[in-house]
Design an enzyme around this catalytic site. Structure first.
Site, mmCIF file in Angstrom:
data_model
loop_
_atom_site.group_PDB
_atom_site.id
_atom_site.type_symbol
_atom_site.label_atom_id
_atom_site.label_comp_id
_atom_site.label_asym_id
_atom_site.label_seq_id
_atom_site.Cartn_x
_atom_site.Cartn_y
_atom_site.Cartn_z
ATOM 1 N N CYS A 34 1.781 25.621 3.481
ATOM 2 C CA CYS A 34 2.643 24.446 3.668
ATOM 3 C C CYS A 34 3.730 24.396 2.590
ATOM 4 C CB CYS A 34 1.823 23.154 3.751
ATOM 5 S SG CYS A 34 2.780 21.794 4.494
ATOM 6 N N HIS A 56 -1.202 24.476 8.362
ATOM 7 C CA HIS A 56 -2.410 24.390 7.538
ATOM 8 C C HIS A 56 -3.547 25.154 8.221
ATOM 9 C CE1 HIS A 56 -1.228 21.391 4.507
ATOM 10 N NE2 HIS A 56 -0.391 20.984 5.446
ATOM 11 N N GLU A 60 -6.405 25.699 7.087
ATOM 12 C CA GLU A 60 -7.663 25.007 6.776
ATOM 13 C C GLU A 60 -7.856 23.763 7.640
ATOM 14 O OE1 GLU A 60 -4.903 24.727 5.176
ATOM 15 O OE2 GLU A 60 -4.728 22.857 4.068
#
Lengths: 256, 204
Positions: B85, B185, B187
């Site tokens: 990001c 992202h 994750e």
């Protein structure tokens, strides 16, 4: 190809337990928000929202614990709203593993809070939660909608559409627009209210309140919603996330 | 790679939710440490540079913990770094926000500018177009990933770009030698994101 319409289940959490009826037969513990979050993740939820309705501040530790345990298991975005009153509250929730925080009453009482949060953490963490209803009786607002507090029981006289626009100016990254008239009716979203807010903001809008059938979601997206949120229809198993996505897809919208 | 888990340091420069990155990397088999003490990060198998919020604030945090020097040295030595990001954005030369220009770490050429789209932030799950032979997107090139950002890099800055369109095309990911970066992202991108992180780990 473009960005997908997000389908978001919302869980009301009180002192670490899911409240409102949950009717998933496959759950070992239907009151455990972590297990329910993992179930929704498997079913294709695009994000999760926890609305913390814990009344006692002493019990709020359990909320952080729930957020922590959810973030360990569920790798989709998590928004936590309810009782967020300060920059420190936001910091604690983000550190526990929340990706975004929803601010409602505290932002009405002190709008500067919105700017403080977005400046410290970025607007992408800040969701302005607007509980709005059509004005009745003596109350007049220019849009015909007013902001309410206390779960829709108390009117503020503030214009809900203007408040959403002001929220964007103050740095919020998203508007969670909840129709208190439609909420709980399962008669469909308040389409006119979504259109009115869409017209004045350029941040994403999450439509909430009133979903009852799979056909209810498409019109909310057509009215300008970037995401659709529901609680009880998912918890009761009336609708599954996948069914909602299939319906949106058949109406020509992109879904994940 | 030996049987031992690859060691990964997630740089804590005061930016947002680091717990998810830590847990996701651990889930796919990394020995993860989240720290602002970067002495040991020079020797880690992989370094992750996260980041959310404003470019200037993120870059200030990066400088405070001297992560800029760490990233430059690792890239010179060919040791893997993954930016996520705004942690991707600060790898570029310059970021421009509200008319203000801030120097980035400068290991990638180009500028970070406001996206040209009717609705910002670009928030949600979008598709990607990875280049042929992409390591990061092996097996998940057809999946959607979770984005949340208002700024990005226009295509054509470097080789190895993965593109996404929101209003106009922008760089969703970069693979350039030891340097990898994603604007989205991983994750927070469910199973697709975990696979991408696993792909990165396997290549360490």
């Amino acid at each position: 190809m473009s960005i997908a319409v997000r389908v978001i289940p919302c869980l009301d959490v009180d002192a670490g337990r899911v409240v409102k009826g949950v009717n998933f037969r496959e759950l070992r513990d239907a009151g455990d928000p972590v297990e329910l979050a993992a179930t929704y993740d498997r079913e294709g939820a695009d994000e999760l929202v926890f609305l913390d309705i814990t009344a006692s501040s002493g019990d709020r530790e359990t909320t952080y614990d729930v957020v922590r345990r959810t973030a360990e298991q569920v790798f989709i975005p998590l928004t936590v709203g309810g009782g967020v009153r300060s920059v420190d509250d936001v910091d604690r929730l983000l550190r526990a593993g929340a990706d975004k925080v929803g601010v409602n009453t505290a932002g009405i009482a002190r709008p500067e809070l919105l700017g403080e949060i977005s400046q410290r953490f970025g607007s992408q963490v800040l969701v302005l939660s607007v509980d709005a209803r059509r004005v009745t009786g003596a109350t007049v607002t220019s849009s015909g909608y007013e902001v309410t507090t206390h779960g829709g029981r108390e009117g503020t006289g503030m214009d809900a559409v203007e408040w959403a626009a002001r929220g964007e100016q103050l740095g919020v990254g998203e508007i969670l627009l909840n129709s208190m008239d439609a909420d709980g009716t399962t008669a469909g979203f308040d389409i006119e209210m979504i259109e009115a807010v869409r017209d004045v903001v350029s941040v994403p809008v999450i439509a909430s309140g009133g979903a009852g059938r799979v056909e209810d979601f498409g019109p909310a997206v057509a009215a300008g919603a970037d995401a659709v949120l529901a609680a009880s229809v998912f918890h009761f198993g009336t609708l599954r996330i996948g069914e909602v996505k299939d319906a949106l897809l058949s109406e020509g919208y992109e879904v994940r | 790679m030996a049987d031992a888990k690859p060691s990964v340091v997630v740089i804590d420069h005061g930016s947002g939710n680091l717990r998810s990155a830590e847990r996701a990397l651990a889930r796919v088999g990394a020995d993860v440490r989240v720290t602002a003490d970067l002495d040991t990060a020079y020797d880690a198998d992989g370094v992750v540079l996260p980041g959310v919020g404003a470019f200037a604030a993120c870059m200030a945090g990066v400088r405070d913990v001297r992560a800029d020097a760490l990233v430059r040295q690792r890239i010179e030595l060919g040791r893997p770094v993954l930016g996520i990001c705004v942690g991707m954005q600060v790898l570029y030369d310059v970021g421009e926000e509200h008319g203000e220009r801030t120097d980035g770490i400068g290991v990638l050429p180009g500028e970070v500018v406001r996206l040209d789209a009717p609705i910002l932030p670009h928030m949600g799950w979008n598709t990607v177009e990875p280049p042929a032979g992409s390591v990061l997107f092996a097996g998940v090139g057809g999946q959607r990933f979770y984005f949340v950002h208002s700024y990005g890099v226009r295509p054509g800055a470097t080789e190895g770009e993965t593109l996404t369109v929101h209003g106009a095309p922008f760089v969703a990911a970069v693979e350039s030698g030891a340097l990898s970066a994603t604007q989205f992202h991983p994750e927070k991108s469910g199973d697709a994101g975990l696979t991408l992180l696993e792909n990165w780990l396997k290549a360490l």
